[in-house]
Write a protein that holds these residues in place. Structure first.
Motif, PDB file in Angstrom:
ATOM      1  N   ASN A  35      -1.100   8.420  -5.289  1.00  0.00           N
ATOM      2  CA  ASN A  35       0.245   8.161  -5.796  1.00  0.00           C
ATOM      3  C   ASN A  35       0.329   6.689  -6.184  1.00  0.00           C
ATOM      4  O   ASN A  35       0.400   5.824  -5.322  1.00  0.00           O
TER       5      ASN A  35
ATOM      6  N   TRP B 133       3.169   7.031   3.414  1.00  0.00           N
ATOM      7  CA  TRP B 133       2.769   8.438   3.331  1.00  0.00           C
ATOM      8  C   TRP B 133       3.820   9.269   2.615  1.00  0.00           C
ATOM      9  O   TRP B 133       5.023   9.133   2.857  1.00  0.00           O
TER      10      TRP B 133
ATOM     11  N   SER C 189      -4.635   2.847  -1.746  1.00  0.00           N
ATOM     12  CA  SER C 189      -4.276   2.070  -2.951  1.00  0.00           C
ATOM     13  C   SER C 189      -3.721   0.716  -2.529  1.00  0.00           C
ATOM     14  O   SER C 189      -3.328   0.543  -1.382  1.00  0.00           O
TER      15      SER C 189
ATOM     16  N   CYS D 269       0.028  12.469  -1.475  1.00  0.00           N
ATOM     17  CA  CYS D 269      -0.564  11.158  -1.773  1.00  0.00           C
ATOM     18  C   CYS D 269      -2.042  11.082  -1.408  1.00  0.00           C
ATOM     19  O   CYS D 269      -2.765  10.229  -1.900  1.00  0.00           O
TER      20      CYS D 269
ATOM     21  N   THR E 153       0.861  -1.183   0.000  1.00  0.00           N
ATOM     22  CA  THR E 153       0.000   0.000   0.000  1.00  0.00           C
ATOM     23  C   THR E 153       0.897   1.233   0.000  1.00  0.00           C
ATOM     24  O   THR E 153       2.124   1.112   0.100  1.00  0.00           O
ATOM     25  N   ASP E 154       0.261   2.420  -0.078  1.00  0.00           N
ATOM     26  CA  ASP E 154       1.003   3.694  -0.070  1.00  0.00           C
ATOM     27  C   ASP E 154       1.697   3.970   1.236  1.00  0.00           C
ATOM     28  O   ASP E 154       1.023   4.057   2.258  1.00  0.00           O
TER      29      ASP E 154
ATOM     30  N   THR F 199       4.879   5.143  -6.012  1.00  0.00           N
ATOM     31  CA  THR F 199       5.755   4.656  -4.943  1.00  0.00           C
ATOM     32  C   THR F 199       5.410   3.226  -4.534  1.00  0.00           C
ATOM     33  O   THR F 199       6.291   2.393  -4.378  1.00  0.00           O
ATOM     34  N   LEU F 200       4.110   2.919  -4.391  1.00  0.00           N
ATOM     35  CA  LEU F 200       3.780   1.563  -3.937  1.00  0.00           C
ATOM     36  C   LEU F 200       4.088   0.526  -5.019  1.00  0.00           C
ATOM     37  O   LEU F 200       4.402  -0.618  -4.690  1.00  0.00           O
TER      38      LEU F 200
END
Ligand SMILES: [Zn+2]
Lengths: 137, 402
Positions: free
Chosen positions: B270, B261, B390, B265, B258-259, B273-274
């Motif tokens: 976002n 922080w 996400s 985001c 998951t994302d 990144t994940l």
């Protein structure tokens, strides 16, 4: 003039309309709605922080197909206001790629969303280009 | 065939498209029974069932599936995780095996979505008398979708692609349309795709604009479909017959993220990144590097998304997704074929089925069973999905011979 209310509670009306975030007292992360603890650092105290009204267009799309009742086309965007990202529409310009440019400077602007049956006016916000596309201010 | 490995023993996807005469259970059961048959096993062999469905997530699809084809009393995990629901179901079955709770499990993903229209976005119900009253988390007095940005999926992912273009340059409307042109061309070889029609660049760019720069054929197709997989432990696989062992596909990495922080985001999701984190973990787990991949099925929910995931999955150097695509690398005859199934833009995107269907595609090639669209000699592949919220799933697969 009748009563005015902001479209959302993080829009502060008055002489100099601006947006206001809940800022983590510990790490400075900003949120537009309430948090029990900071998603970044876990701290639990927040204070209000005014956000600068000028920024730069970081991402956008021109939405031509939306849910029923949402007028199209409109420009949905992410604005970088001095390190704080804001979700907003780009307003006061034609919604086309010739007039909306990534990286352009924009400024917060307010407008009337509508008036209710008691005469109260709802005020919304968007960001408008600082300069016309041909470079004239 | 190390004893602690997990393998895909059987796998199946239904035809994606409109299935007016089949309900969710029919589709799930079709995929499940065929996956069991493909693996040469039955419901009686399954120690766990993981079932994914998003649009009716409270319906208990796993138990309904058992009632449809075999109630054996084993645990069912019903999962919902946005567009990563299928990958989450698969990973749940894999985790049960890794935990030593059982040696075989079934994962299913199913969705009925044809005619669903635009996903995401919407407003408030209208009252008889209009009086502005602050409601909800933002104290809003009227609908904010459309007034404060967009909540529609095409609009969100359009911004994701535009942001990448702003940072690295070269990402024009035409470039995104060319990505879609590739996937539609690939789909002509896939009989299970919802749409398998080649489209010219002019047709794609001239089609109905949904959210600039994504026109309709650059968006994933809403459709019905299901996919299912049977997973087995390495130690159990050793006891099975030579054909089962030869066709088994090794799960060299199974990752869900998951994302973490980051600034922004919670403003624009976002998706980068994940995905980077999931890819890094998957390469680490498997010992496979991006150079080793013979094919990649990535989450092209919109043409604008495919571009950023070239970079996120490490298929190109950082910031180089545009020249990487322009080199022709991601076409089926290029050095790194991406979405040879036609991708979500043409194969279709029955949400919860997608995260198993992309693994079916990779397995098909690794087994040398992909027919006309076979990537010759493929031994290693990667499947990626991302759901807003996400959640990101990445699986790396290797053929038994690899
Ligand atoms: Zn904090």
């Amino acid at each position: 003039m009748g009563r005015q209310v902001p479209l959302v509670d993080y829009l502060v009306l008055g002489e100099q309309p601006h947006l206001e975030a809940n800022e983590c007292t510990s790490c400075g992360a900003r949120y537009f709605d309430r948090r029990n603890a900071c998603a970044s650092c876990g701290a639990t105290s927040f204070h209000k922080a005014a956000i600068t009204t000028e920024g730069e267009l970081r991402a956008y799309t021109i939405v031509s197909m939306a849910a029923p009742g949402v007028p199209v086309p409109f420009v949905a965007a992410v604005i970088d206001c001095d390190g704080t990202s804001i979700r907003a529409n780009i307003i006061n310009t034609e919604p086309d790629p010739e007039n909306v440019k990534l990286g352009m400077k924009v400024r917060l602007a307010t407008y009337t969303v509508g008036t209710d049956d008691e005469g109260t006016e709802a005020i919304g916000f968007g960001f408008a280009p600082l300069e016309a596309p041909d470079g004239n201010r | 065939m190390a004893t602690d490995d997990v393998w895909i023993l059987g796998i199946h996807m239904t035809k994606f498209g409109k299935h007016p005469d089949l309900d969710t259970i029919d589709l799930a059961a079709d995929a499940a029974l065929n996956a069991l048959g493909d693996g040469g096993v039955s419901m009686k062999d399954m120690g766990v069932v993981a079932a994914g469905n998003l649009m009716a997530a409270n319906a208990g699809i796993g138990q309904q599936l058992q009632k449809q084809l075999g109630q054996t009393g084993v645990p069912v995990y019903n999962v919902a995780n946005a567009c990563a629901t299928g990958a989450t179901a698969l990973r749940t079955a894999i985790m049960a095996i890794k935990a030593g709770e059982c040696d075989m499990g079934l994962a299913v993903g199913v969705e009925k979505l044809s005619g669903a229209g635009l996903l995401g976005g919407g407003g408030m119900a209208k009252a008889d008398k209009k009086v502005y009253e602050p409601r909800g988390r933002y104290g809003s007095v009227a609908t904010i979708d459309g007034r404060i940005g967009t909540e529609t999926m095409p609009g969100v992912f359009a911004q994701v692609g535009m942001e990448y273009g702003h940072k690295h340059g070269g990402a024009t409307f035409e470039l995104f349309a060319r990505i879609s042109e590739k996937n539609h061309a690939h789909s002509t070889l896939n009989p299970l795709a919802t749409y398998s029609k080649k489209m010219s660049l002019e047709e794609i760019m001239g089609d109905v604009m949904i959210a600039y720069p994504n026109t309709r054929p650059m968006c994933s197709a809403n459709c019905d479909g299901a996919a299912a997989a049977v997973v087995v432990s390495g130690s159990k696989l050793k006891t099975l017959d030579p054909t089962q062992r030869r066709r088994a596909v090794k799960v060299s990495a199974s990752v869900l993220t998951t994302d973490p922080w980051e600034e922004a985001c919670q403003v624009l999701p976002n998706v980068n990144t994940l995905t980077r984190n999931a890819a890094d973990q998957a390469y680490e787990q498997s010992g496979v590097s991006p150079e080793d991949l013979d094919l990649v099925e990535l989450h092209d929910c919109f043409a604008t998304a495919e571009l950023v995931h070239y970079d996120n999955l490490g298929l190109c150097a950082p910031g180089e997704a545009v020249p990487f695509f322009e080199s022709g690398a991601t076409w089926r005859d290029g050095q790194k074929p991406v979405n040879v199934s036609g991708g979500l833009e043409s194969k279709g995107h029955p949400i919860a089925a997608t995260g198993i269907a992309n693994i079916w595609e990779v397995c098909h090639h690794l087994r040398g069973e992909a027919g006309d669209r076979q990537i010759e000699g493929a031994t290693v592949g990667l499947a990626h999905v991302i759901g807003l919220g996400s959640a990101c799933g990445v699986h790396i697969l290797e053929s038994a011979a690899a």
